[in-house]
Design an enzyme around this catalytic site. Structure first.
Site, PDB file in Angstrom:
ATOM      1  N   PRO A   2       0.838  -1.207   0.000  1.00  0.00           N
ATOM      2  CA  PRO A   2       0.000   0.000   0.000  1.00  0.00           C
ATOM      3  C   PRO A   2       0.873   1.258   0.000  1.00  0.00           C
ATOM      4  O   PRO A   2       1.809   1.358   0.783  1.00  0.00           O
ATOM      5  CB  PRO A   2      -0.797  -0.102   1.304  1.00  0.00           C
ATOM      6  CG  PRO A   2      -0.612  -1.490   1.798  1.00  0.00           C
ATOM      7  CD  PRO A   2       0.660  -2.005   1.212  1.00  0.00           C
ATOM      8  N   GLU A   3       0.601   2.169  -0.899  1.00  0.00           N
ATOM      9  CA  GLU A   3       1.306   3.453  -0.948  1.00  0.00           C
ATOM     10  C   GLU A   3       0.333   4.537  -0.471  1.00  0.00           C
ATOM     11  O   GLU A   3      -0.755   4.221   0.002  1.00  0.00           O
ATOM     12  CB  GLU A   3       1.812   3.712  -2.379  1.00  0.00           C
ATOM     13  CG  GLU A   3       2.732   2.603  -2.881  1.00  0.00           C
ATOM     14  CD  GLU A   3       3.219   2.820  -4.318  1.00  0.00           C
ATOM     15  OE1 GLU A   3       3.344   3.968  -4.756  1.00  0.00           O
ATOM     16  OE2 GLU A   3       3.467   1.811  -5.001  1.00  0.00           O
TER      17      GLU A   3
END
Ligand code: ZN
Length: 274
Positions: A2-3
């Site tokens: 996840p960014e």
């Protein structure tokens, strides 16, 4: 992994569910997820306290808890935070369960087991080891185009590596670095010192636009990312270069190229990105 847009989407989905909820008790099923304090103390300190805020710093989730505490969650590769009904069966990747006062559960689920949690007094947040070296958040309003240009002045090395360096700017990972550089029409291996003021301006605007558009589309689901309610994102449908080796560039139709760079894949269009 996840960014920024995925963590932001998780927060959007969880905030209305958990804000104001009291954590009645916690089951820690895998001690190593809890870094500080040790698992038993963690469960004891957080039980009976109420969640008063949910914020993001780069790729970290910060839960403000009564008693001036902050729960810092980093999802790393495959971590998920899921708001679920207690009768939903738990699988072997459910490592921490927060029992909320409305009968629901907030579960930490992680196949690869790299995700972490820390519970610390709020006054330690500023100097906390995993946060104090982070650069400004990529969407921080005070990170203006001029500030961005100044920060890049004198930086040596490849521009993509700099974008991925969380001590420079925090929140950008491999997917969005690839997309941002395509939008800015800059080759990922270009040296930062070779970028003109015009390149830097395009890069700044590409960074903001790509991240905001990805948030609007609730993040990118390639393998396993889902939000706090288990829903995938849809930005993967809009990816221009990431994961699209040998497919046509949306702008010029030439084939996208993939190059391994520092253990990660750089995807780019050799004709649009110089
Ligand atoms: Zn192209």
């Amino acid at each position: 992994m996840p960014e920024l847009p995925e963590v932001e989407t998780i927060i959007h989905s969880l905030r209305p569910k958990v804000l104001g909820r009291t954590i009645e008790r916690v089951d820690v099923l895998l001690d190593k997820v809890i870094r500080e304090p040790e698992a038993e103390q963690f469960a004891k300190h957080i039980s009976g306290r109420t969640i008063t805020g949910v914020e993001r710093r780069g790729k970290h989730l910060l839960f403000n808890i009564t008693g001036s505490l902050v729960l810092i969650v980093h999802l790393r590769m495959t971590g998920r935070l899921l708001y679920v009904a207690p009768d939903l069966p738990r699988d072997k990747y459910t490592h921490v369960v927060f029992h909320l006062d409305n009968g629901k559960e907030l579960r930490f689920h992680d196949m690869r087991q790299f995700g972490t949690m820390d519970l610390i007094p709020a006054d330690r947040l500023k100097n906390f080891h995993s946060l104090n070296k982070l650069g400004p958040d990529a969407l921080d309003p005070s990170l203006t185009r001029d500030v961005f240009k100044k920060m890049l002045k004198g930086r040596t090395g490849q521009i993509k590596k700099i974008l991925l360096d969380q001590t420079f700017i925090t929140g950008i990972g491999n997917i969005y670095a690839n997309e941002i550089l395509w939008k800015a029409r800059i080759h990922p291996e270009r040296s930062a010192t070779s970028l003109t003021p015009r390149d830097l301006g395009r890069l700044y605007h590409a960074m903001r636009e790509v991240l905001k558009t990805a948030i609007d589309h609730r993040g990118t689901t390639i393998r396993d990312y889902v939000d706090g309610e288990g829903n995938p994102g849809s930005f993967q449908e809009l990816l221009a270069v990431h994961g699209r080796e040998n497919q046509p560039c949306p702008l010029c139709g030439n084939f996208i190229v993939r190059v391994k760079n520092g253990g990660r894949s750089a995807y780019f269009c050799p004709s649009c990105q110089k």
